[in-house]
Design an enzyme around this catalytic site. Structure first.
Site, PDB file in Angstrom:
ATOM      1  N   ASP A   3       0.804  -1.219   0.000  1.00  0.00           N
ATOM      2  CA  ASP A   3       0.000   0.000   0.000  1.00  0.00           C
ATOM      3  C   ASP A   3       0.841   1.274   0.000  1.00  0.00           C
ATOM      4  O   ASP A   3       0.296   2.371  -0.076  1.00  0.00           O
ATOM      5  CB  ASP A   3      -0.945   0.002   1.204  1.00  0.00           C
ATOM      6  CG  ASP A   3      -2.259   0.709   0.878  1.00  0.00           C
ATOM      7  OD1 ASP A   3      -2.659   0.707  -0.301  1.00  0.00           O
ATOM      8  OD2 ASP A   3      -2.877   1.255   1.794  1.00  0.00           O
ATOM      9  N   HIS A  55      -9.124   9.946  -0.759  1.00  0.00           N
ATOM     10  CA  HIS A  55      -9.575   8.625  -0.312  1.00  0.00           C
ATOM     11  C   HIS A  55     -10.207   8.769   1.060  1.00  0.00           C
ATOM     12  O   HIS A  55      -9.539   9.111   2.041  1.00  0.00           O
ATOM     13  CB  HIS A  55      -8.390   7.652  -0.240  1.00  0.00           C
ATOM     14  CG  HIS A  55      -8.825   6.246   0.072  1.00  0.00           C
ATOM     15  ND1 HIS A  55      -9.023   5.299  -0.894  1.00  0.00           N
ATOM     16  CD2 HIS A  55      -9.108   5.643   1.254  1.00  0.00           C
ATOM     17  CE1 HIS A  55      -9.408   4.161  -0.334  1.00  0.00           C
ATOM     18  NE2 HIS A  55      -9.471   4.345   0.974  1.00  0.00           N
ATOM     19  N   LEU A  56     -11.507   8.508   1.127  1.00  0.00           N
ATOM     20  CA  LEU A  56     -12.242   8.635   2.378  1.00  0.00           C
ATOM     21  C   LEU A  56     -12.829   7.288   2.756  1.00  0.00           C
ATOM     22  O   LEU A  56     -13.706   6.752   2.068  1.00  0.00           O
ATOM     23  CB  LEU A  56     -13.370   9.666   2.240  1.00  0.00           C
ATOM     24  CG  LEU A  56     -12.947  11.081   1.819  1.00  0.00           C
ATOM     25  CD1 LEU A  56     -14.167  11.985   1.705  1.00  0.00           C
ATOM     26  CD2 LEU A  56     -11.938  11.663   2.793  1.00  0.00           C
ATOM     27  N   GLY A  57     -12.321   6.726   3.836  1.00  0.00           N
ATOM     28  CA  GLY A  57     -12.820   5.467   4.362  1.00  0.00           C
ATOM     29  C   GLY A  57     -12.647   5.487   5.861  1.00  0.00           C
ATOM     30  O   GLY A  57     -12.762   6.534   6.492  1.00  0.00           O
ATOM     31  N   ASP A 130     -20.236   6.057  12.163  1.00  0.00           N
ATOM     32  CA  ASP A 130     -21.094   5.881  10.996  1.00  0.00           C
ATOM     33  C   ASP A 130     -21.419   7.267  10.441  1.00  0.00           C
ATOM     34  O   ASP A 130     -22.275   7.979  10.978  1.00  0.00           O
ATOM     35  CB  ASP A 130     -22.370   5.143  11.387  1.00  0.00           C
ATOM     36  CG  ASP A 130     -23.255   4.810  10.190  1.00  0.00           C
ATOM     37  OD1 ASP A 130     -23.211   5.555   9.184  1.00  0.00           O
ATOM     38  OD2 ASP A 130     -23.993   3.816  10.250  1.00  0.00           O
ATOM     39  N   GLY A 175     -14.780   3.902   0.619  1.00  0.00           N
ATOM     40  CA  GLY A 175     -16.179   3.647   0.939  1.00  0.00           C
ATOM     41  C   GLY A 175     -16.985   4.905   1.135  1.00  0.00           C
ATOM     42  O   GLY A 175     -18.136   5.003   0.695  1.00  0.00           O
ATOM     43  N   GLY A 177     -15.753   8.137   0.226  1.00  0.00           N
ATOM     44  CA  GLY A 177     -15.507   9.044  -0.889  1.00  0.00           C
ATOM     45  C   GLY A 177     -16.376   8.732  -2.089  1.00  0.00           C
ATOM     46  O   GLY A 177     -16.949   9.634  -2.714  1.00  0.00           O
ATOM     47  N   GLU A 223      -8.480  -2.503  -5.837  1.00  0.00           N
ATOM     48  CA  GLU A 223      -7.131  -2.744  -5.331  1.00  0.00           C
ATOM     49  C   GLU A 223      -6.634  -4.137  -5.699  1.00  0.00           C
ATOM     50  O   GLU A 223      -5.438  -4.346  -5.906  1.00  0.00           O
ATOM     51  CB  GLU A 223      -7.104  -2.537  -3.821  1.00  0.00           C
ATOM     52  CG  GLU A 223      -7.395  -1.101  -3.410  1.00  0.00           C
ATOM     53  CD  GLU A 223      -7.402  -0.912  -1.912  1.00  0.00           C
ATOM     54  OE1 GLU A 223      -7.500  -1.934  -1.195  1.00  0.00           O
ATOM     55  OE2 GLU A 223      -7.295   0.238  -1.456  1.00  0.00           O
TER      56      GLU A 223
END
Length: 256
Positions: A3, A55-57, A130, A175, A177, A223
């Site tokens: 990564d 990247h938003l997770g 959440d 997830g 983003g 990925e």
């Protein structure tokens, strides 16, 4: 680590931490995060140009990309650094960390747990992570947690833009983003001042940015496809079976 491979091409000025040589000799540098996700974006969008990938997770990062190569990224040595994430603090004044170590009786393990597992959105919202629920909750702690997340991400995007010769694209992945239009719009709303005239255009913030000439995309990443390609590039070509017949079945990885 796979990564971080994408980020090995970062320029030295982007990886070097402002520490003396003896400290940097311990392997302390900006290693980056979500390299597979960003590489997936580059593979899927070969004509992307100069862009910022958000990247938003569970963890979050922002990476500037030019010509398929990284220019800057927010994460350094752990997912807790860089921008605020769901349970990570994001970048902090070093004195804050030192004082926390003092408060916890010198226990680095306790402070690491606090910064990586109990901070960020969770630390502000009372343990909730959440984002969809926080966006609709309506209470002050939920609203503030989302505001801090959006502000942190937008500020990181603005900083990333300064490392590019021009700003042609904004790509949301991860997830959150790719999966949360409301979160994307809130980030885009913060970025309108960076595009002169965008705020006066019709539509939601993402369309206003697009109307100013910026390509705005939400891209689910693959990925596994990147890992498969990298593995094939370094591994030996598949040989015949022991009986001498070439295999007539593709590997499971090839079927993904």
């Amino acid at each position: 680590m796979p990564d971080t491979v994408f980020h090995t091409a970062l320029p030295t000025a982007a990886t070097l931490l402002p520490l003396p040589p003896d400290a940097r000799a311990q392997g302390l540098r900006r290693w980056g995060l979500h390299g597979l996700a960003v590489q997936s974006v580059v593979d899927l969008l070969p004509g992307l140009g100069d862009a910022v990938v958000v990247h938003l997770g569970h963890a979050c990062s922002v990476t500037a990309v030019s010509g398929g190569m990284p220019r800057a990224t927010t994460a350094a040595v752990s997912p807790a650094g860089g921008v605020v994430s769901l349970t990570g603090s994001g970048d902090l004044d070093p004195e804050v960390v030192l004082r926390l170590v003092e408060v916890h009786g010198g226990s680095v393990a306790e402070v690491r747990q606090l910064l990586q597992r109990r901070s960020g959105v969770a630390g502000i919202s009372g343990g909730r992570t959440d984002v969809a629920a926080l966006l609709s909750a309506g209470d002050a702690a939920a609203d503030l947690a989302v505001q801090v997340l959006v502000r942190s991400v937008a500020m990181a995007v603005a900083a990333a833009v300064t490392t590019l010769d021009r700003w042609e694209g904004l790509v949301f992945t991860g997830g959150l983003g790719a999966g949360s239009p409301e979160l994307r719009e809130r980030v885009c709303a913060r970025l309108l001042p960076l595009r002169p005239g965008a705020a006066g255009l019709p539509g939601p913030p993402s369309e206003q940015l697009a109307g100013s000439g910026l390509e705005v995309l939400a891209v689910p990443v693959d990925e596994e496809a990147v890992l498969d390609r990298l593995a094939r590039a370094v591994g030996p070509a598949p040989g015949p079976r022991s009986g001498g017949r070439p295999s007539d079945r593709r590997s499971p990885a090839a079927d993904r």
